[in-house]
Design a protein around this motif. Structure first.
Motif, mmCIF file in Angstrom:
data_model
loop_
_atom_site.group_PDB
_atom_site.id
_atom_site.type_symbol
_atom_site.label_atom_id
_atom_site.label_comp_id
_atom_site.label_asym_id
_atom_site.label_seq_id
_atom_site.Cartn_x
_atom_site.Cartn_y
_atom_site.Cartn_z
ATOM 1 N N ARG B 48 0.884 -1.207 -0.041
ATOM 2 C CA ARG B 48 0.111 0.170 0.076
ATOM 3 C C ARG B 48 0.848 1.333 -0.123
ATOM 4 N NH1 ARG B 48 -5.519 -0.636 1.666
ATOM 5 N NH2 ARG B 48 -5.233 1.601 2.786
ATOM 6 N N ASN B 51 1.543 2.766 -3.798
ATOM 7 C CA ASN B 51 0.771 3.835 -4.535
ATOM 8 C C ASN B 51 0.021 4.937 -3.386
ATOM 9 O OD1 ASN B 51 -1.285 2.092 -3.435
ATOM 10 N ND2 ASN B 51 -2.590 1.947 -4.921
ATOM 11 N N MET B 53 -1.333 4.382 -0.718
ATOM 12 C CA MET B 53 -2.615 4.237 -0.239
ATOM 13 C C MET B 53 -2.501 4.198 1.496
ATOM 14 S SD MET B 53 -5.197 4.067 -1.930
ATOM 15 C CE MET B 53 -6.518 2.753 -1.253
ATOM 16 N N VAL B 56 -3.974 6.802 3.717
ATOM 17 C CA VAL B 56 -5.364 6.776 3.802
ATOM 18 C C VAL B 56 -5.787 6.728 5.230
ATOM 19 C CG1 VAL B 56 -7.580 5.951 3.241
ATOM 20 C CG2 VAL B 56 -5.917 6.580 1.490
ATOM 21 N N VAL B 81 -3.028 11.520 -5.467
ATOM 22 C CA VAL B 81 -4.162 11.306 -6.392
ATOM 23 C C VAL B 81 -3.473 11.003 -7.793
ATOM 24 C CG1 VAL B 81 -6.187 11.965 -7.535
ATOM 25 C CG2 VAL B 81 -5.826 12.559 -5.175
ATOM 26 N N ARG B 84 -1.775 7.433 -7.606
ATOM 27 C CA ARG B 84 -2.551 6.301 -7.717
ATOM 28 C C ARG B 84 -3.146 6.171 -8.981
ATOM 29 N NH1 ARG B 84 -5.393 8.955 -2.683
ATOM 30 N NH2 ARG B 84 -3.637 8.490 -0.994
ATOM 31 N N ARG B 85 -3.311 7.345 -9.797
ATOM 32 C CA ARG B 85 -3.620 7.117 -11.158
ATOM 33 C C ARG B 85 -2.583 6.235 -12.108
ATOM 34 N NH1 ARG B 85 -6.142 12.815 -12.761
ATOM 35 N NH2 ARG B 85 -7.368 12.939 -10.728
ATOM 36 N N MET B 89 -4.523 -0.681 -8.082
ATOM 37 C CA MET B 89 -4.678 -1.609 -7.151
ATOM 38 C C MET B 89 -5.924 -2.411 -7.065
ATOM 39 S SD MET B 89 -3.842 -0.919 -3.096
ATOM 40 C CE MET B 89 -3.533 -2.139 -2.189
ATOM 41 N N ALA B 162 -9.402 -1.589 -12.763
ATOM 42 C CA ALA B 162 -7.958 -0.952 -12.587
ATOM 43 C C ALA B 162 -7.243 -0.632 -13.708
ATOM 44 C CB ALA B 162 -7.420 -1.929 -11.441
#
Lengths: 308, 258
Positions: B48, B51, B53, B56, B81, B84-85, B89, B162
């Motif tokens: 995690r 990316n 995550m 979060v 953001v 994550r693009r 995941m 994804a």
């Protein structure tokens, strides 16, 4: 079947000893408990339903004939005394609907956004304070809300008693219920959906707008409509801030505006039959309005139901 | 389009608790890297962080660096953001959006990022579903809810979702743990196909799966209960499974513990 089982089944039970091994028979004690529990549950259900049926029944019987008359839906009580038959409730129906709509227009954005803040963003002291304040607001008696707005609107700001002041008091009562119900619905949205959205590179605000709120939407709407239904029957703030009038009035900021609860309250002390009929008629109308609101809630809930 | 990942001296925290310590590894583009190790040793946590995550979760933070080719994912100017693009995941439990149809689920990433043109979306939906080996099964019911598919299909739907945003790297957090062997096989085949285009990192509890799908395997473990997890050994999958350097890796793989 093995011979051992045959032997066992064939063995006569000793006198006076219960045979717990026999299949298919309930033991006496358990059967008694079962029946008792059943009776208690049905009784509780009956007790809960009796007043409901009673209220509905007597309102229908005593007020039903008022609603059948088309005058009820077209005329106000302007010029009608308690001695005279006739006149309608349109002034009160209109007032109730207008006030409910304005109250909702103020409460829904504030309530839903507060809930979104508490569930999605709120951390630390500020969130705890907000949550605590919502708890306190939930517990405020409606008459206190009415008095508070009176003190603010009339005593401090020096304005007249108008319908808008009523909606302010009603909003005070409605906002906490919307916050709480929306909060519960948002909490039910699995965190995995938020993470799935973040992992697609969707910003948090868009995740909330497009994923979280739509998933919880039907629950939020149901909560809003239930809150609205409660507020529509609220009487105490109306007595303080929005006294009854017999004429149609739609101005929120000028003059008095009739509502169904104040109409009921106005005539309930009368001894004359025409006035009493109107009390029952207005009661039935209010029940019908709330009922239709609930139906609408179900419809919206089904329409936007989470697919699956 | 696939990118290389360089992790250097990565420490991962949950608040004050140090969950993972000193991870250094390289993941080559167009390869599959498997993370194995006992529960709670930090495999998913490390995944995690690739990316962003991890942050979060309230209190989640990292020290050290994660480079995607020559970009530092944790540079202060980097937008999580955007990261994550680029790094997609897939999660342990299939999580299609319940309010959306199959088509909308796949298009969600693009649509929520502002792509509105129907022709573009339709094409991406078909390509992604084909890429996830799901197209033939759902092409006649794209408007049906995504949550109505079977578990294995839902997971492939999530993979399609994804890859629809065209990431460079695909992270998979135990993608088969909730699936039956047939669906698992379908996903593993898919991983093999996707390898030619993406850099894939997969967390798995199934060592046979790691051996089947991965080029490189990383073994994570805790030094002791309450201590942070760490990367014990990383190397070519063949070597890790046949001739590991560390005793702990050998014990875990041969089933002596874990």
């Amino acid at each position: 079947m093995s011979s051992a089982q045959v032997d066992h089944a064939a063995a006569p039970p000793a006198a006076g000893v219960p045979t717990p091994s026999a299949f298919g028979e309930k033991s006496g004690g358990r059967a008694v408990k079962d029946v008792t529990a059943r009776v208690v549950m049905w009784l509780a259900f009956g007790i809960a339903v009796v007043p409901l049926v009673w209220i509905l029944g007597s309102t229908l019987v005593k007020g039903g004939h008022m609603l059948v008359d088309s005058v009820w839906w077209t005329n106000s009580q302007s010029g009608i005394t308690s001695r005279r038959v006739g006149g309608g409730a349109v002034h009160a129906i209109q007032g109730t609907l207008i006030q409910a709509a304005v109250t909702a227009a103020m409460s829904v954005p504030v309530g839903v956004l507060t809930a979104v803040y508490l569930v999605e963003y709120g951390r630390g002291r500020l969130a705890r304070t907000v949550s605590f304040m919502v708890d306190i607001l939930t517990g405020i008696p409606s008459i206190v809300a009415g008095l508070f707005i009176y003190a603010l609107w009339v005593t401090t700001l020096g304005f007249q008693r108008v319908a808008f002041a009523v909606t302010l008091a009603l909003a005070m009562l409605m906002i906490p219920t919307i916050v709480r119900s929306t909060e519960e619905m948002l909490k039910l949205v699995p965190n995995e959906l938020r993470e799935a959205s973040y992992a697609l590179g969707v910003p948090k605000w868009k995740t909330i707008m497009k994923i979280v709120v739509p998933t919880a939407f039907s629950g939020i709407v149901t909560g809003v409509l239930l809150g609205l239904a409660r507020v529509m029957g609220e009487t105490a703030p109306l007595i303080i801030l929005g006294p009854y009038t017999k004429v149609i009035a739609t101005d929120l900021f000028d003059g008095l505006m009739a509502t169904l609860p104040t109409m009921i309250n106005q005539d309930r002390t009368e001894a004359l039959q025409p006035a009493l009929d109107r009390v029952w008629g207005a009661s039935l109308t209010l029940i019908l309005l709330v009922f239709m609101l609930n139906l609408l809630g179900r419809f919206v809930g089904r329409f936007s139901k989470v697919k699956g | 389009m696939a990118k290389r990942i360089d992790v250097k001296d990565l420490d991962i925290y949950y608040g004050d608790f140090k969950a993972v310590e000193g991870v250094t590894m390289t993941v080559e583009p167009r390869s599959v890297t498997a993370f194995i190790g006992p529960s709670g040793c930090g495999k998913s946590t490390v995944l995690r962080t690739l990316n962003r995550m991890h942050e979060v979760i309230p209190g989640g933070r990292v020290e050290g660096s994660v480079m995607l080719d020559d970009q530092d994912l944790y540079a202060s100017s980097m937008d999580p953001v955007a990261v994550r693009r680029t790094v997609g995941m897939v999660f342990q439990r299939p999580n299609p959006f319940p309010t959306m149809s199959i088509r909308d689920n796949v298009a969600a990433g693009l649509r929520l990022n502002g792509v509105k043109k129907k022709s573009v979306l339709d094409e991406v939906v078909e390509q992604s579903l084909r890429g996830a080996n799901l197209w033939t099964e759902v092409k006649d019911r794209l408007d049906k809810p995504g949550a109505g598919l079977s578990g294995g299909q839902q997971q492939r739907l999530c993979i399609a979702r994804a890859i629809a945003v065209n990431p460079q790297v695909l992270l998979m957090d135990e993608p088969c743990s909730a699936l039956d062997p047939i669906s698992t096989l379908a996903i593993e085949d898919l991983i093999n196909d996707l390898k030619s285009e993406y850099t894939i990192v997969i967390v798995t509890h199934n060592m046979q799966q790691a051996a089947r799908v991965s080029d490189q395997t990383a073994f994570f473990n805790l030094k002791a209960t309450g201590e942070p997890g760490r990367l014990v050994e990383i190397g070519e999958t063949q070597r890790i499974f046949s001739n590991p350097t560390e005793k702990a890796t050998e014990d875990y793989i041969s089933g002596r513990f874990g």
